[in-house]
Design a protein around this motif. Structure first.
Motif, short mmCIF file in Angstrom:
data_model
loop_
_atom_site.label_atom_id
_atom_site.label_comp_id
_atom_site.label_asym_id
_atom_site.label_seq_id
_atom_site.Cartn_x
_atom_site.Cartn_y
_atom_site.Cartn_z
N CYS A 1 1.49 -5.39 -2.34
CA CYS A 1 0.18 -5.60 -1.74
C CYS A 1 -0.77 -4.62 -2.39
CB CYS A 1 0.21 -5.44 -0.22
SG CYS A 1 0.38 -3.75 0.36
N PHE B 1 6.21 -14.49 5.60
CA PHE B 1 7.01 -13.47 6.28
C PHE B 1 6.15 -12.62 7.21
CE2 PHE B 1 9.44 -14.39 2.41
CZ PHE B 1 10.62 -14.79 3.00
N LEU B 2 4.90 -12.47 6.88
CA LEU B 2 3.98 -11.68 7.69
C LEU B 2 3.62 -12.42 8.97
CD1 LEU B 2 2.44 -8.99 7.57
CD2 LEU B 2 0.55 -10.22 6.51
N THR C 1 1.00 -3.52 4.52
CA THR C 1 1.43 -4.91 4.53
C THR C 1 2.72 -5.12 3.77
OG1 THR C 1 -0.89 -5.54 4.66
CG2 THR C 1 0.67 -7.28 4.15
N SER C 2 2.83 -4.58 2.58
CA SER C 2 4.05 -4.78 1.80
C SER C 2 5.25 -4.10 2.46
CB SER C 2 3.88 -4.31 0.36
OG SER C 2 3.57 -2.94 0.31
N LYS D 1 10.82 -6.66 7.12
CA LYS D 1 11.20 -7.93 7.75
C LYS D 1 12.19 -8.70 6.89
CE LYS D 1 9.25 -11.73 10.34
NZ LYS D 1 8.00 -12.39 10.76
N VAL E 1 8.13 -6.49 -3.25
CA VAL E 1 7.05 -6.96 -2.40
C VAL E 1 5.83 -6.12 -2.76
CG1 VAL E 1 6.24 -7.32 -0.03
CG2 VAL E 1 8.70 -7.42 -0.52
N GLN F 1 8.15 -19.32 7.42
CA GLN F 1 9.08 -18.25 7.06
C GLN F 1 10.49 -18.75 6.77
OE1 GLN F 1 9.31 -14.35 9.24
NE2 GLN F 1 11.22 -15.26 9.98
N THR G 1 5.64 -3.73 5.69
CA THR G 1 5.97 -4.59 6.84
C THR G 1 6.79 -5.80 6.39
OG1 THR G 1 3.98 -3.91 8.01
CG2 THR G 1 4.99 -5.99 8.70
N VAL G 2 6.33 -6.46 5.32
CA VAL G 2 7.03 -7.64 4.81
C VAL G 2 8.40 -7.24 4.26
CG1 VAL G 2 7.00 -9.46 3.05
CG2 VAL G 2 4.93 -8.95 4.39
N GLY H 1 4.52 -14.10 0.59
CA GLY H 1 4.69 -13.01 1.53
C GLY H 1 3.99 -13.24 2.86
N VAL I 1 2.06 -10.71 -1.50
CA VAL I 1 1.22 -10.65 -0.30
C VAL I 1 -0.23 -10.91 -0.68
CG1 VAL I 1 0.50 -9.20 1.63
CG2 VAL I 1 2.84 -9.06 0.80
#
Length: 93
Positions: free
Chosen positions: A9, A74-75, A15-16, A22, A7, A80, A18-19, A71, A57
């Motif tokens: 960003c 998923f954010l 952000t990456s 998740k 992932v 999703q 977080t994704v 991405g 992302v």
């Protein structure tokens, strides 16, 4: 062997991360083993070596031989489930 998912960003931090977190939880809930790594976009080419999937992302003009997934889905949660289904299919081959 666990699938390798990258992932990326801009900074590889907020952000990456977080994704990636998740996606880890979503895959764990499905019993899918994967090594999900968040990276900075400038390290993407190197990180994709041996990767089974890339969750983007931020948009880049580059194309990659690795399957690419959205991405932002998923954010935000929008789309999703569909993106997760495709990701699971890609890493289960």
């Amino acid at each position: 062997m666990a699938a390798k998912i990258i992932v990326a960003c801009g900074s590889g931090v907020a952000t990456s991360q977080t994704v990636a977190s998740k996606v880890r939880h979503l895959l764990d809930a499905r019993g899918v083993e994967a090594d999900v790594q968040a990276v900075e976009i400038k390290n993407l080419r190197q990180a994709l070596r041996g990767a089974d999937a890339y969750i983007s992302v931020v948009k880049t003009d580059e194309s990659f031989p690795t399957p690419v997934f959205n991405g932002v889905a998923f954010l935000t949660g929008i789309g999703q489930e569909e993106e997760l289904e495709e990701l699971v299919k890609a890493i289960s081959r």
